[in-house]
Enzyme design. Sequence first.
Site, PDB file in Angstrom:
ATOM      1  N   LYS A  91       0.849  -1.204   0.000  1.00  0.00           N
ATOM      2  CA  LYS A  91       0.000   0.000   0.000  1.00  0.00           C
ATOM      3  C   LYS A  91       0.879   1.247   0.000  1.00  0.00           C
ATOM      4  CE  LYS A  91      -3.793  -2.294   0.178  1.00  0.00           C
ATOM      5  NZ  LYS A  91      -4.665  -2.276  -1.005  1.00  0.00           N
ATOM      6  N   ASN A 107      12.490   1.522   2.303  1.00  0.00           N
ATOM      7  CA  ASN A 107      11.815   0.460   1.551  1.00  0.00           C
ATOM      8  C   ASN A 107      12.858  -0.391   0.852  1.00  0.00           C
ATOM      9  OD1 ASN A 107       9.564  -0.896   0.231  1.00  0.00           O
ATOM     10  ND2 ASN A 107      10.181   0.175  -1.636  1.00  0.00           N
ATOM     11  N   HIS A 109      13.442  -2.621  -2.494  1.00  0.00           N
ATOM     12  CA  HIS A 109      12.832  -2.816  -3.815  1.00  0.00           C
ATOM     13  C   HIS A 109      13.685  -3.818  -4.597  1.00  0.00           C
ATOM     14  CE1 HIS A 109      10.455  -1.797  -7.342  1.00  0.00           C
ATOM     15  NE2 HIS A 109      11.563  -1.746  -8.013  1.00  0.00           N
ATOM     16  N   GLU A 179      18.290  -8.909  -1.136  1.00  0.00           N
ATOM     17  CA  GLU A 179      17.398  -8.120  -0.258  1.00  0.00           C
ATOM     18  C   GLU A 179      17.628  -8.482   1.207  1.00  0.00           C
ATOM     19  OE1 GLU A 179      13.261  -8.232  -1.453  1.00  0.00           O
ATOM     20  OE2 GLU A 179      13.904  -8.872  -3.438  1.00  0.00           O
TER      21      GLU A 179
HETATM   22  C1  GRF Z   1      10.358  -8.517  -1.768  1.00  0.00           C
HETATM   23  O1  GRF Z   1      10.703  -9.025  -3.028  1.00  0.00           O
HETATM   24  C2  GRF Z   1      10.568  -7.028  -1.747  1.00  0.00           C
HETATM   25  O2  GRF Z   1      11.590  -6.585  -2.593  1.00  0.00           O
HETATM   26  C3  GRF Z   1       9.277  -6.490  -2.259  1.00  0.00           C
HETATM   27  O3  GRF Z   1       8.270  -7.375  -1.782  1.00  0.00           O
HETATM   28  C4  GRF Z   1       8.864  -8.630  -1.520  1.00  0.00           C
HETATM   29  C5  GRF Z   1       8.597  -8.964  -0.085  1.00  0.00           C
HETATM   30  O4  GRF Z   1       8.907 -10.280   0.144  1.00  0.00           O
HETATM   31  N1  GRF Z   1       9.078  -5.154  -1.775  1.00  0.00           N
HETATM   32  P1  GRF Z   1       8.803 -10.797   1.671  1.00  0.00           P
HETATM   33  O5  GRF Z   1       7.364 -10.627   2.112  1.00  0.00           O
HETATM   34  O6  GRF Z   1       9.741  -9.953   2.487  1.00  0.00           O
HETATM   35  O7  GRF Z   1       9.228 -12.234   1.589  1.00  0.00           O
END
Ligand code: GRF
Length: 195
Positions: A91, A107, A109, A179
């Site tokens: 959101k 955030n 990404h 990530e």
């Molecule tokens: C991740 O790929 C992140 O980059 C994107 O949403 C996904 C979240 O995955 N914003 P999770 O819920 O943390 O496994």
Amino acid sequence: MLNIAVFASGRGSNFESLYRTILKENISARIVVVISNNSQSGALSLARSFSIPALHISRRQFESDEAFNGKILETLRAYNVTLIVLAGYMKKVSAAIIREFRNRIINIHPALLPKFGGEGMYGIHVHKAVIQAKEKFSGATVHVVDEVYDHGKVLLQDILAVDDDETPESLAAKVLNIEHRILPEAVKLIADGKL
Ligand code: GRF
């Protein structure tokens, strides 16, 4: 000590990676609340398993945007939150929250912003677009959240090579590993006053 609110809509693997890295590396931060718009999200059940307050707060529960955003702000104040981490939050964060937490919302990404960001660029769609564009590289980005989607200052990025036979699914899995590393790394730098 950072008091972190995690906003997540999905399974919560970034939230879990952050939680575990904070413990393992003794980062001067604690996740004080997890907020999700999805009552069935993995993130909320993970939070409960970690005994972290897990709140389902969704626009549908309120009569107006103002009431919804008011509830979020009230919750953030109640937990003395000093950093908001969006970890797969689907959101848009309201301007009121961005104003109150200017430069204190980050955030993760799954692409190398500013490329492959913005409306509609989430989840598997990002990786499909990267492959369609025949990009040789992809990666992930931690950035500051401002009023424009995927637009704020880039804090950390890491990069990987896209193989010739890469599929969106294989790329998503490789990017997710990045990530899980750079999000906690960014939180550590912020906790240490370096970002
Ligand atoms: C991740 O790929 C992140 O980059 C994107 O949403 C996904 C979240 O995955 N914003 P999770 O819920 O943390 O496994």
